[in-house]
Design a protein around this motif. Structure first.
Motif, PDB file in Angstrom:
ATOM      1  N   PRO A 155       0.792  -1.246   0.000  1.00  0.00           N
ATOM      2  CA  PRO A 155       0.000   0.000   0.000  1.00  0.00           C
ATOM      3  C   PRO A 155       0.815   1.282   0.000  1.00  0.00           C
ATOM      4  O   PRO A 155       0.557   2.180  -0.814  1.00  0.00           O
ATOM      5  N   LEU A 156       1.811   1.418   0.883  1.00  0.00           N
ATOM      6  CA  LEU A 156       2.592   2.653   0.944  1.00  0.00           C
ATOM      7  C   LEU A 156       3.347   2.892  -0.355  1.00  0.00           C
ATOM      8  O   LEU A 156       3.406   4.008  -0.867  1.00  0.00           O
ATOM      9  N   ARG A 157       3.906   1.826  -0.901  1.00  0.00           N
ATOM     10  CA  ARG A 157       4.638   1.943  -2.153  1.00  0.00           C
ATOM     11  C   ARG A 157       3.682   2.303  -3.293  1.00  0.00           C
ATOM     12  O   ARG A 157       4.023   3.117  -4.163  1.00  0.00           O
ATOM     13  N   PHE A 412     -19.223   6.143   2.831  1.00  0.00           N
ATOM     14  CA  PHE A 412     -18.873   5.882   4.226  1.00  0.00           C
ATOM     15  C   PHE A 412     -17.365   5.720   4.386  1.00  0.00           C
ATOM     16  O   PHE A 412     -16.762   6.249   5.316  1.00  0.00           O
ATOM     17  N   ARG A 413     -16.772   5.018   3.452  1.00  0.00           N
ATOM     18  CA  ARG A 413     -15.325   4.800   3.500  1.00  0.00           C
ATOM     19  C   ARG A 413     -14.557   6.113   3.374  1.00  0.00           C
ATOM     20  O   ARG A 413     -13.475   6.272   3.938  1.00  0.00           O
ATOM     21  N   ALA A 519      -7.481   5.421  -1.068  1.00  0.00           N
ATOM     22  CA  ALA A 519      -7.491   4.460  -2.178  1.00  0.00           C
ATOM     23  C   ALA A 519      -6.730   3.182  -1.840  1.00  0.00           C
ATOM     24  O   ALA A 519      -7.093   2.099  -2.315  1.00  0.00           O
ATOM     25  N   VAL A 520      -5.672   3.293  -1.012  1.00  0.00           N
ATOM     26  CA  VAL A 520      -4.859   2.103  -0.701  1.00  0.00           C
ATOM     27  C   VAL A 520      -5.117   1.594   0.722  1.00  0.00           C
ATOM     28  O   VAL A 520      -4.334   0.813   1.258  1.00  0.00           O
ATOM     29  N   ASN A 521      -6.222   2.054   1.316  1.00  0.00           N
ATOM     30  CA  ASN A 521      -6.620   1.586   2.658  1.00  0.00           C
ATOM     31  C   ASN A 521      -5.592   1.918   3.737  1.00  0.00           C
ATOM     32  O   ASN A 521      -5.299   1.110   4.616  1.00  0.00           O
TER      33      ASN A 521
END
Length: 559
Positions: A155-157, A412-413, A519-521
């Motif tokens: 996710p971070l990348r 909601f997210r 977008a990447v949680n």
């Protein structure tokens, strides 16, 4: 209530001191985000409070005007910006619900010969650039981040990659609205605006050439650059040369569209001959596991997987491009004029004045059909219906009820990201209307010979605050022209510098950080994303500053 005229020397009658005080809201945000490690929406709310306090105490703005300015910015943050982002994420979810996204992933897998580094570049840089060209407003980051995440990239990348990839296309994003805005606010003619675009067309390709190599480095370190630098250079060069040619010799509004399609086509052709080395070792290094073995992917499934993005391109093209070659398209103008909400903002009207006594433009308007969010909604519904009807004998079942329900899930997210974006835009409007942002700009412009080097920093600051290169040009366009004329510099070059400087400021904008995190949680981890991109943003800003400075002397032939 008395009228208010922004005074850029409001603090002790000093421009320098006023500019220093004006940086307090920005510093507050980043100190809260990085030092205190507060969540982005908390940091944004604290920074908003700081901006209102600075406006009232430091810049002598009546408290009611300061609060009303915040409300004006907050609503713009929600509509259209949050609306666009929610729809972008929902549009992606439609492809997941239908089961077609797996085919799309496999299509990119085939394009990259199994090399997820090249797949990520194609998605984030080429395809993301096309979305930036048509939509902007965070949609490219939101959509491509989810796609890259599905490749198995951490996710971070993934967030870092899409934010960096969303640099080179920004100057010509949303059919080159930033450049058109720069020309309009600075009072340039159509010919002069074309000249601004041509100068940007000499600057942005420099970034475009190196961005794929930087993405390789982020994805797989030095080893990745050694293994795959050739296709990265080919893609970056193809994108840059198409940007330069289109902005200088064709229609600058179509620059990114041409550049993205051309670079993607060149990449597809090149990858027919280039084969990656050590794919399995690379996947192990990146922690994505061995490549999956799939059955044959029929052409019809490839086309159905690509269908959503073909629909998006068609819808956005028809609704945004005023011309198709020599043919005039009246549809965009009709949509904007017919389906438009516009009203004067309470309190601000007639109480917020320019130095010449003219009312500051503070009316709120929303093209509720012809905005990227609604166009993504229309595109998603079309795609959903097509997928429900053509389901290949039930192989791909698309439940339209679930498609609609997903809109609520996405809202909601996005709740915390929406609060962050609304607060950041509220902060931006308070800083703009009170004179804080302009005081920073005037101080930079007053630095004499140093100004030629620092001019792009105004665009960087404006985009970092607002999340929009268009807004940065609206803020500083006229000022850049005035400062350039006083310093004996080319005004069009300084407008181009503002635009290109803003390009590299977008990745550190709180708005962009919130979009990428959602977008990447990684909601709540915006500070980590900021740390991963801040150095690149400042490094690229230095390159742009140096390039602009050289264009005032030894590289003047590029102007």
């Amino acid at each position: 209530m008395e009228s208010f005229v922004a005074d850029t020397s409001a603090v002790a009658g000093s421009l320098g001191l006023s500019a220093a005080v004006a940086t307090i809201p920005l510093l507050t945000f980043f100190v809260m985000l990085i030092g205190v490690k507060a969540r982005a929406h908390t940091s944004a709310l604290v920074a908003l409070a700081a901006s209102i306090l600075v406006a009232i105490v430091g810049f002598k703005m009546p408290w009611l005007l300061a609060v009303s300015s915040a409300g004006r910015g907050g609503l713009f943050g929600l509509l259209p910006i949050v609306w666009v982002i929610v729809m972008a994420i929902w549009f992606y979810e439609v492809t997941v619900i239908s089961g077609r996204f797996e085919d799309l992933r496999r299509t990119f897998d085939r394009l990259g010969n199994g090399d997820i580094r090249i797949q990520a570049i194609l998605i984030a840089f080429c395809f993301g650039g096309l979305l930036e060209a048509l939509a902007g407003f965070g949609a490219p980051v939101a959509i491509t981040a989810t796609m890259i995440l599905a490749l198995g990239i951490k996710p971070l990348r993934a967030a870092t990659v899409v934010l960096l990839a969303n640099t080179a296309p920004v100057a010509f994003g949303a059919v080159a609205i930033p450049i058109t805005t720069a020309g309009a606010v600075a009072g340039r003619t159509a010919e002069e605006t074309n000249h601004i675009a041509a100068i940007v067309g000499h600057q942005a390709p420099v970034l475009a050439f190196f961005v794929p190599l930087i993405l390789l480095l982020i994805l797989d370190g030095v080893r990745g650059v050694k293994d795959a630098w050739v296709p990265a250079v080919v893609i970056g060069f193809a994108f840059g040369i198409a940007q330069w040619a289109t902005s200088n010799f064709f229609a600058y509004q179509l620059t990114d569209i041409v550049a993205c399609i051309f670079s993607l086509g060149v990449a597809v052709g090149f990858l027919r001959f280039w084969k990656p080395r050590g794919v399995e070792e690379m996947r192990a290094r990146m922690g994505v596991g061995p490549a999956a073995i799939h059955d044959e992917l029929p052409g019809v499934r490839v086309w159905m997987a690509l269908l959503p993005y073909l629909v998006v391109t068609l819808i956005f093209g028809v609704c945004n491009l005023d011309k198709f070659g020599s043919l005039t398209n009246p549809f965009p103008k009709w949509l904007k004029e017919t389906f438009m909400i516009s009203f004067d903002w309470p309190v601000l009207k007639d109480h917020l004045l320019t130095a010449s006594g003219e009312p500051v433009k503070s009316a709120y308007s929303l093209a509720y059909i012809n905005n990227p969010g609604t166009l993504l909604l229309i595109s998603g519904l079309i795609v959903g219906v097509i997928y429900a009807v053509f389901n290949e004998g039930g192989r791909y079942k698309t439940d339209l009820g679930r498609v609609f329900a997903e809109i609520g899930h996405c809202m909601f997210r996005m709740r915390h990201a929406a609060l962050t974006i609304a607060a950041v835009l509220a902060l931006a409007y308070v800083m703009n209307y009170s004179g804080q942002t302009v005081s920073i700009g005037e101080y930079v412009a007053s630095l004499g010979a140093v100004y030629a080097f620092l001019a792009p920093t105004l665009g960087w600051v404006g985009t970092a605050v607002t999340g929009s290169d268009t807004s940065a040009n609206a803020l500083f366009g006229k000022m850049q022209v005035t400062a350039a004329e006083h310093a004996g510099l080319n005004p069009d070059l300084m407008l181009a510098a503002n635009t290109t400087g803003g390009v590299v400021g977008k990745m550190v904008s709180p708005q962009s950080l919130a979009i990428a995190a959602t977008a990447v949680n990684l909601e709540g981890e915006e500070s980590s994303i900021f740390k991963s991109v801040a150095g690149w943003s400042l490094g690229m800003l230095f390159v742009v500053c140096l390039l602009v400075y050289l264009q005032t002397n030894v590289l003047s032939f590029l102007v």
